[in-house]
Design a protein around this motif. Structure first.
Motif, mmCIF file in Angstrom:
data_model
loop_
_atom_site.group_PDB
_atom_site.id
_atom_site.type_symbol
_atom_site.label_atom_id
_atom_site.label_comp_id
_atom_site.label_asym_id
_atom_site.label_seq_id
_atom_site.Cartn_x
_atom_site.Cartn_y
_atom_site.Cartn_z
ATOM 1 N N ALA B 295 -55.559 71.274 -30.161
ATOM 2 C CA ALA B 295 -55.264 70.244 -31.167
ATOM 3 C C ALA B 295 -55.519 68.855 -30.586
ATOM 4 O O ALA B 295 -56.032 67.971 -31.278
ATOM 5 N N GLY B 296 -55.170 68.668 -29.321
ATOM 6 C CA GLY B 296 -55.448 67.403 -28.646
ATOM 7 C C GLY B 296 -56.941 67.156 -28.591
ATOM 8 O O GLY B 296 -57.412 66.033 -28.805
ATOM 9 N N PHE B 297 -57.681 68.218 -28.344
ATOM 10 C CA PHE B 297 -59.137 68.124 -28.301
ATOM 11 C C PHE B 297 -59.672 67.731 -29.680
ATOM 12 O O PHE B 297 -60.528 66.854 -29.815
ATOM 13 N N VAL B 298 -59.121 68.386 -30.715
ATOM 14 C CA VAL B 298 -59.483 68.051 -32.096
ATOM 15 C C VAL B 298 -59.226 66.571 -32.353
ATOM 16 O O VAL B 298 -60.084 65.851 -32.865
ATOM 17 N N ALA B 299 -58.021 66.127 -31.966
ATOM 18 C CA ALA B 299 -57.643 64.731 -32.206
ATOM 19 C C ALA B 299 -58.594 63.787 -31.476
ATOM 20 O O ALA B 299 -59.019 62.774 -32.035
ATOM 21 N N GLY B 300 -58.934 64.152 -30.247
ATOM 22 C CA GLY B 300 -59.858 63.319 -29.474
ATOM 23 C C GLY B 300 -61.201 63.186 -30.170
ATOM 24 O O GLY B 300 -61.783 62.106 -30.243
ATOM 25 N N CYS B 301 -61.692 64.321 -30.685
ATOM 26 C CA CYS B 301 -62.996 64.314 -31.374
ATOM 27 C C CYS B 301 -62.925 63.489 -32.658
ATOM 28 O O CYS B 301 -63.788 62.645 -32.921
ATOM 29 N N LEU B 302 -61.904 63.726 -33.457
ATOM 30 C CA LEU B 302 -61.863 63.119 -34.783
ATOM 31 C C LEU B 302 -61.373 61.679 -34.750
ATOM 32 O O LEU B 302 -61.643 60.912 -35.680
ATOM 33 N N LEU B 385 -47.648 68.401 -22.159
ATOM 34 C CA LEU B 385 -48.102 67.033 -21.915
ATOM 35 C C LEU B 385 -49.430 67.050 -21.164
ATOM 36 O O LEU B 385 -50.363 66.338 -21.515
ATOM 37 N N LEU B 386 -49.511 67.880 -20.137
ATOM 38 C CA LEU B 386 -50.744 67.951 -19.352
ATOM 39 C C LEU B 386 -51.915 68.353 -20.240
ATOM 40 O O LEU B 386 -52.954 67.682 -20.267
ATOM 41 N N VAL B 387 -51.745 69.442 -20.974
ATOM 42 C CA VAL B 387 -52.850 70.001 -21.741
ATOM 43 C C VAL B 387 -53.143 69.165 -22.984
ATOM 44 O O VAL B 387 -54.292 68.855 -23.281
ATOM 45 N N GLY B 388 -52.089 68.769 -23.713
ATOM 46 C CA GLY B 388 -52.289 67.986 -24.930
ATOM 47 C C GLY B 388 -52.995 66.672 -24.642
ATOM 48 O O GLY B 388 -54.058 66.378 -25.189
ATOM 49 N N VAL B 389 -52.401 65.883 -23.744
ATOM 50 C CA VAL B 389 -52.973 64.580 -23.420
ATOM 51 C C VAL B 389 -54.285 64.753 -22.661
ATOM 52 O O VAL B 389 -55.270 64.062 -22.935
ATOM 53 N N GLY B 390 -54.301 65.713 -21.731
ATOM 54 C CA GLY B 390 -55.496 65.936 -20.914
ATOM 55 C C GLY B 390 -56.713 66.298 -21.741
ATOM 56 O O GLY B 390 -57.794 65.721 -21.562
ATOM 57 N N SER B 391 -56.544 67.231 -22.680
ATOM 58 C CA SER B 391 -57.712 67.665 -23.446
ATOM 59 C C SER B 391 -58.161 66.582 -24.424
ATOM 60 O O SER B 391 -59.351 66.444 -24.708
#
Lengths: 262, 451
Positions: B295-302, B385-391
């Motif tokens: 989801a973090g990755f999705v957010a980063g992309c969008l 936190l690591l994975v969400g923010v990191g991705s």
């Protein structure tokens, strides 16, 4: 702060004298619904003494252990530890009592599977406030003392049943408890391994000056203790006290038959 | 074989409240997976229908890119959806492990054990699929409140039709059965091995290499493309899929490293236990947080999309497009967060049940209940936190060739990203906390003898 126990004392050393009594119960009554599990039990156990609680299934022996250990609150009667009433403490205080003044050895499964042996032993000391480095060092000493040198980094799944129970004994003793409660401690072991664990449990508990309460249905296990009570229908129906502790005889049997630690 | 199959319903009832609870959780997870998959596919169909039969000039001009964007959303949600479905299948199997191992020891053949499991898991999948269809029906009017292209997607537009429902009714139980059978291998291979816990296999650095290559490939393609033509978007979507696969491959490995760091620094019992649990099975931890990692990755992309489109000017049509993109981003994120939270709740509930004996015995020995709560919070929150923010950071870096300076001049998307990450973390934590009563119930139990 409560100090952690040290494994330094030699096995068989005289139990330290304490100013007041050990564990004492008077008129313990406990009911589950309409079933009376304990119908008025009296009990005295001096510091450094060992007691076996025997009886068939449903006799109330486990309920007795739970009431003595502050796990259950009895409906009536009192439990005192070194003169202090402990049966009617609130939930938090009883939890603290179990953590600081009692040690526990269960049949199996009390070690956390993801922790190596040394951390399983160190955990109670850390919970009592010892820094990680010191708790780990104490834990190492205990494991070496109980014949588990080289096993420190193994996880419970990588230990044999007997080894795991010895880790559990170390875990129970590291906090320097007043009383160790053992609930069928050899129930998951074969006879020779069980005898080995009982020898270590009784010797180290005695050397540490702690009382020992063992709940068992096995006469062979009970024979390792200095005193034995029989529980039937929630009442103590028999009390045997050894004149002299003859665990040495059993030890001789064991070493003749099975040799070293397994 | 027939006798063994006849055992199936008895095995289920013999398990008592534990089994009922895990069956319920598995069905819930299948239901959420089915409902959200149908919703996402319904939305895609809605946009496709508008592209085929445009009703306004805007739809004539822009309906086609909407279809592509909807496809991106489908690809983005595919992995968390499949992960949750897989977790649901594993949940059902894990609870039966012990009794199935007993059956193996009693002489039931491996094939019979597999069949037994496949039948039960498929039945749970079917129940979940049916419940999911009902949930999809309930959600349709909710989705239709969301404005797209200046009007609302109607219930009719988002309806997948009888064939769509039929596909779900067949596919969900089928995938559940396959997933269950795969996770059953250890029981079949070694009935005695179930109770034993071996040191897990190390995760190779090769995974990191694969991830770097995947991310690099994406960046090269997006720069070389130079525009936002349909062909390039097609390649981007494919690369996005690859990026996902690589993120999934590298995630557990990174979590393992992180756990080592935590372990080394741990000073309190709670930190020590949380680090050991994470180190013990980083894959399981990844399955919990992977949903939010993605989801973090999705957010980063969008998050970069509004900034990108604003560069083209600010006509009414462009503003509508940007609004729709933001809306789509929000929807995709909300769905991904819901999936992550359900995953976390299911994983925590099954972990409590799997560890009920050790929890109860530790509590009897005086370990305070609050320690377990803190360990559970830490073992989820740290990786979260690591994975969400990191991705999310990885995604922003990946898209930086497309983004340029627009991220600074138009921070709206990045603010949205921040808001969604905070909301997602809180949602997942709430899901973990929701299993508190279950743990309390386990701790209250004094019946810890093995029989």
């Amino acid at each position: 702060m409560h100090t952690t126990g040290t494994p330094g004392a030699a096995p068989g050393a005289a139990a330290p004298t304490r100013t007041s009594d050990g564990l004492r119960a008077r008129g313990l009554v406990h009911r589950f619904g309409s079933t009376t599990a304990l119908a008025g039990v009296d009990l005295d156990l001096a510091p450094g003494r060992s007691l076996a609680v025997m009886g068939p299934s449903g006799s109330g022996k486990s309920t007795l252990l739970h009431c003595l250990a502050g796990i259950l609150v009895p409906d009536d009667g009192s439990v005192t530890l070194r003169g202090r009433e402990v049966a009617r403490l609130d939930e938090r205080e009883r939890s603290l009592l179990r953590r600081r003044h009692y040690g526990f050895v269960f049949q199996f499964g009390q070690l956390l599977p993801e922790l190596p042996a040394v951390e399983n032993v160190a955990l109670p000391a850390m919970l009592n406030g010892a820094p990680r480095a010191r708790a780990t060092e104490h834990a190492r000493q205990w494991l070496v003392r109980l014949g588990l040198a080289g096993m420190e980094e193994r996880r419970p799944g990588e230990l044999s049943g007997g080894q795991a129970q010895r880790v559990a004994v170390a875990r129970a003793l590291i906090t320097g408890p007043d009383v160790v409660f053992a609930d069928e401690p050899t129930g998951a072991l074969d006879q020779a391994t069980g005898a080995n664990v009982m020898r270590i449990l009784t010797e180290t508990t005695r050397a540490a000056g702690a009382s020992l309460v063992v709940v068992t249905h096995d006469k062979g296990v009970a024979d390792w203790c200095e005193e034995r009570i029989e529980v039937r229908d929630g009442l103590v129906v028999g009390h045997h006290v050894r004149e002299s502790w003859d665990g040495a005889a059993a030890r001789a049997d064991l070493s003749a038959g099975h040799g070293g630690l397994r | 074989m027939r006798a063994v199959l006849a055992l199936a319903p008895r095995l289920r009832t013999a398990g008592g409240s534990d089994t009922r609870l895990t069956t319920g959780l598995a069905v819930l997870a299948f239901a959420v997976t089915t409902a959200l998959t149908l919703s996402v596919v319904g939305g895609l169909r809605g946009f496709m229908a508008r592209a085929a039969n445009p009703t306004s000039q805007y739809e004539v001009d822009y309906a086609e890119p909407y279809v592509w964007l909807a496809w991106i959303a489908v690809v983005l949600l595919l992995v968390p959806l499949v992960t949750l479905g897989g977790a649901a299948a594993r949940l059902g199997v894990a609870r039966r492990d012990a009794r199935l191992a007993t059956l193996r020891l009693l002489g039931v053949t491996p094939r019979e054990v597999v069949v037994l499991t496949v039948v039960e898991t498929a039945a749970q999948g079917l129940a979940g699929a049916v419940a999911g269809m009902v949930l999809y029906g309930v959600l349709l009017p909710v989705w239709s409140l969301v404005p797209f292209m200046g009007s609302h997607l109607t219930v009719g537009e988002m309806w997948v039709g009888a064939p769509g429902l039929l596909v779900a009714a067949v596919a969900v139980p089928l995938l559940a059965a396959v997933s269950g059978a795969v996770s059953l291998r250890r029981v079949v291979v070694s009935p005695l091995g179930v109770a034993r816990r071996q040191t897990p296999r190390r995760l190779g650095w090769v995974r990191l290499l694969v991830a770097v290559v995947g991310v690099g490939l994406f960046m090269v393609v997006s720069v070389a493309g130079g525009g936002l033509g349909a062909a390039v978007i097609g390649v981007l979507i494919a690369c996005l899929g690859i990026a996902f696969a690589t993120l999934n491959a590298v995630g557990p490995w990174v979590l393992g490293l992180y756990a080592r760091l935590l372990l080394w620094r741990a000073r309190t019992p709670a930190r020590l236990l949380a680090a050991r649990r994470l180190l013990d099975d980083p894959r399981a931890a990844w399955r919990v947080v992977g949903g939010l990692g993605l989801a973090g990755f999705v957010a980063g992309c969008l998050a970069v999309l509004p900034a990108l489109t604003m560069e083209a000017g600010s006509s009414a049509e462009d503003r509508l497009m940007v609004d729709d993109l933001t809306t789509g981003a929000m929807l995709t994120l909300v769905i991904a967060f819901v999936l992550a939270a359900v995953s976390a709740g299911v994983a925590q509930a099954s972990a409590v049940l799997d560890r009920r004996r050790e929890y109860a015995l530790q509590h009897l020995a005086g370990v305070p209940a609050e320690l377990f709560h803190e360990v559970r919070r830490r073992e989820v929150l740290g990786p979260l936190l690591l994975v969400g923010v990191g991705s999310a950071a990885v995604a922003v870096v990946m898209l930086s060739p497309l983004l340029g300076f627009a991220g600074v001049t138009n921070p709206r998307g990045l603010l949205l990203l921040g808001g969604c990450l905070v909301g997602g973390v809180l949602l997942v934590l709430a899901a973990v906390e929701s299993t508190r009563p279950l743990l309390r119930q386990v701790l209250a139990s004094r019946d810890v003898r093995p029989d």
